[in-house]
Design a protein around this motif. Structure first.
Motif, PDB file in Angstrom:
ATOM      1  N   GLN A  12      28.428  -7.782  49.071  1.00 32.08           N
ATOM      2  CA  GLN A  12      28.648  -6.324  49.689  1.00 32.08           C
ATOM      3  C   GLN A  12      29.603  -5.680  49.231  1.00 32.08           C
ATOM      4  OE1 GLN A  12      25.529  -4.685  50.513  1.00 32.08           O
ATOM      5  NE2 GLN A  12      24.776  -6.531  50.180  1.00 32.08           N
ATOM      6  N   ALA A  13      30.879  -6.530  49.688  1.00 31.79           N
ATOM      7  CA  ALA A  13      32.179  -5.884  49.280  1.00 31.79           C
ATOM      8  C   ALA A  13      32.344  -5.811  47.962  1.00 31.79           C
ATOM      9  CB  ALA A  13      33.144  -7.033  50.217  1.00 31.79           C
ATOM     10  N   LYS A  14      31.885  -6.589  47.155  1.00 30.21           N
ATOM     11  CA  LYS A  14      32.214  -6.647  45.625  1.00 30.21           C
ATOM     12  C   LYS A  14      31.487  -5.495  45.103  1.00 30.21           C
ATOM     13  CE  LYS A  14      32.369 -11.654  44.906  1.00 30.21           C
ATOM     14  NZ  LYS A  14      31.776 -12.881  44.465  1.00 30.21           N
ATOM     15  N   THR A  15      30.274  -5.343  45.266  1.00 29.48           N
ATOM     16  CA  THR A  15      29.402  -4.068  44.786  1.00 29.48           C
ATOM     17  C   THR A  15      29.998  -2.627  45.538  1.00 29.48           C
ATOM     18  OG1 THR A  15      27.394  -5.334  45.063  1.00 29.48           O
ATOM     19  CG2 THR A  15      27.084  -3.008  45.159  1.00 29.48           C
ATOM     20  N   MET A  16      30.506  -2.766  46.750  1.00 36.59           N
ATOM     21  CA  MET A  16      31.150  -1.417  47.112  1.00 36.59           C
ATOM     22  C   MET A  16      32.471  -1.196  46.188  1.00 36.59           C
ATOM     23  SD  MET A  16      30.548  -1.743  50.762  1.00 36.59           S
ATOM     24  CE  MET A  16      30.073  -0.187  51.790  1.00 36.59           C
ATOM     25  N   LEU A  17      33.192  -2.227  45.900  1.00 36.91           N
ATOM     26  CA  LEU A  17      34.570  -2.023  45.256  1.00 36.91           C
ATOM     27  C   LEU A  17      34.287  -1.547  43.753  1.00 36.91           C
ATOM     28  CD1 LEU A  17      36.333  -5.333  46.529  1.00 36.91           C
ATOM     29  CD2 LEU A  17      37.129  -3.029  46.670  1.00 36.91           C
ATOM     30  N   LEU A  18      33.237  -2.213  43.086  1.00 37.99           N
ATOM     31  CA  LEU A  18      32.994  -1.438  41.789  1.00 37.99           C
ATOM     32  C   LEU A  18      32.357  -0.393  42.021  1.00 37.99           C
ATOM     33  CD1 LEU A  18      31.968  -5.075  40.506  1.00 37.99           C
ATOM     34  CD2 LEU A  18      34.330  -3.972  40.444  1.00 37.99           C
ATOM     35  N   GLU A  19      31.414   0.123  42.783  1.00 40.99           N
ATOM     36  CA  GLU A  19      30.410   1.428  42.780  1.00 40.99           C
ATOM     37  C   GLU A  19      31.270   2.522  43.665  1.00 40.99           C
ATOM     38  OE1 GLU A  19      26.761   0.257  43.957  1.00 40.99           O
ATOM     39  OE2 GLU A  19      26.296  -1.102  42.267  1.00 40.99           O
ATOM     40  N   ASN A  20      31.963   2.320  44.266  1.00 39.65           N
ATOM     41  CA  ASN A  20      32.547   3.421  45.077  1.00 39.65           C
ATOM     42  C   ASN A  20      34.144   3.534  45.072  1.00 39.65           C
ATOM     43  OD1 ASN A  20      29.853   3.948  46.508  1.00 39.65           O
ATOM     44  ND2 ASN A  20      30.416   1.981  47.677  1.00 39.65           N
ATOM     45  N   LYS A  21      34.533   4.578  45.416  1.00 38.73           N
ATOM     46  CA  LYS A  21      36.062   4.968  45.582  1.00 38.73           C
ATOM     47  C   LYS A  21      36.323   4.922  46.700  1.00 38.73           C
ATOM     48  CE  LYS A  21      36.663   5.220  41.076  1.00 38.73           C
ATOM     49  NZ  LYS A  21      37.329   4.233  40.609  1.00 38.73           N
ATOM     50  N   LEU A  22      35.611   3.987  47.814  1.00 41.44           N
ATOM     51  CA  LEU A  22      36.011   4.089  49.195  1.00 41.44           C
ATOM     52  C   LEU A  22      37.279   3.360  49.475  1.00 41.44           C
ATOM     53  CD1 LEU A  22      32.391   2.811  50.731  1.00 41.44           C
ATOM     54  CD2 LEU A  22      33.583   5.093  51.050  1.00 41.44           C
ATOM     55  N   LYS A  23      37.985   3.596  50.254  1.00 38.51           N
ATOM     56  CA  LYS A  23      39.172   2.845  50.562  1.00 38.51           C
ATOM     57  C   LYS A  23      38.888   1.401  51.159  1.00 38.51           C
ATOM     58  CE  LYS A  23      41.990   6.857  51.872  1.00 38.51           C
ATOM     59  NZ  LYS A  23      41.430   8.150  51.602  1.00 38.51           N
ATOM     60  N   ILE A  24      39.923   0.669  50.844  1.00 39.47           N
ATOM     61  CA  ILE A  24      39.607  -0.982  51.298  1.00 39.47           C
ATOM     62  C   ILE A  24      39.343  -1.009  52.842  1.00 39.47           C
ATOM     63  CG2 ILE A  24      40.748  -3.295  51.377  1.00 39.47           C
ATOM     64  CD1 ILE A  24      40.300  -2.117  48.549  1.00 39.47           C
ATOM     65  N   TRP A  25      39.862  -0.132  53.510  1.00 37.82           N
ATOM     66  CA  TRP A  25      39.683  -0.441  55.017  1.00 37.82           C
ATOM     67  C   TRP A  25      38.345   0.089  55.397  1.00 37.82           C
ATOM     68  CZ3 TRP A  25      38.395   3.585  58.026  1.00 37.82           C
ATOM     69  CH2 TRP A  25      38.747   4.886  57.728  1.00 37.82           C
ATOM     70  N   GLU A  26      37.798   1.074  54.461  1.00 37.69           N
ATOM     71  CA  GLU A  26      36.271   1.331  54.701  1.00 37.69           C
ATOM     72  C   GLU A  26      35.454   0.515  54.257  1.00 37.69           C
ATOM     73  OE1 GLU A  26      36.816   6.406  54.208  1.00 37.69           O
ATOM     74  OE2 GLU A  26      37.142   5.032  52.417  1.00 37.69           O
ATOM     75  N   ILE A  27      35.760  -0.180  53.638  1.00 35.15           N
ATOM     76  CA  ILE A  27      34.979  -1.308  52.807  1.00 35.15           C
ATOM     77  C   ILE A  27      34.788  -2.265  53.820  1.00 35.15           C
ATOM     78  CG2 ILE A  27      34.428  -3.043  50.903  1.00 35.15           C
ATOM     79  CD1 ILE A  27      35.493  -1.023  49.049  1.00 35.15           C
ATOM     80  N   SER A  28      36.096  -2.636  54.520  1.00 37.67           N
ATOM     81  CA  SER A  28      36.251  -3.737  55.255  1.00 37.67           C
ATOM     82  C   SER A  28      35.403  -3.367  56.774  1.00 37.67           C
ATOM     83  CB  SER A  28      37.535  -3.781  55.626  1.00 37.67           C
ATOM     84  OG  SER A  28      37.798  -4.634  56.972  1.00 37.67           O
ATOM     85  N   GLU A  29      35.294  -2.258  57.107  1.00 34.84           N
ATOM     86  CA  GLU A  29      34.647  -1.936  58.333  1.00 34.84           C
ATOM     87  C   GLU A  29      33.095  -2.108  57.799  1.00 34.84           C
ATOM     88  OE1 GLU A  29      35.665   1.735  59.844  1.00 34.84           O
ATOM     89  OE2 GLU A  29      37.538   0.918  60.781  1.00 34.84           O
TER      90      GLU A  29
END
Length: 83
Positions: free
Chosen positions: A37-54
């Motif tokens: 899920q984190a890998k997908t979010m890192l590539l598809e979104n411009k969310l901050k790392i802490w947002e992806i972490s949460e």
């Protein structure tokens, strides 16, 4: 513990059943799922790392970064840039 409670099993018994059926531990399965899920979010979104972490269920971004690097060999920022 939450999953076990929802299906009315003890955490130890649920873990034993899960491993017997899948060949991997429940903890490993959950970690792998979170990392995908984190890998997908890192590539598809411009969310901050802490947002992806949460969003992936980690309580601290420092632990998330450490776990992500252990899993992929890259920090989340490096993964986003290189992949």
């Amino acid at each position: 513990a939450q999953v076990a409670e929802s299906v009315r099993l003890t955490p130890a018994y649920l873990s034993t059943l899960f491993k017997a059926k899948t060949g991997i531990s429940l903890k490993t399965y959950i970690t792998n799922y979170r990392m995908e899920q984190a890998k997908t979010m890192l590539l598809e979104n411009k969310l901050k790392i802490w947002e992806i972490s949460e969003a992936c269920g980690y309580t601290t971004s420092g632990y998330f970064v450490s776990a992500f690097k252990k899993e992929t060999g890259y920090s989340p920022s490096e993964y986003r840039e290189k992949v």
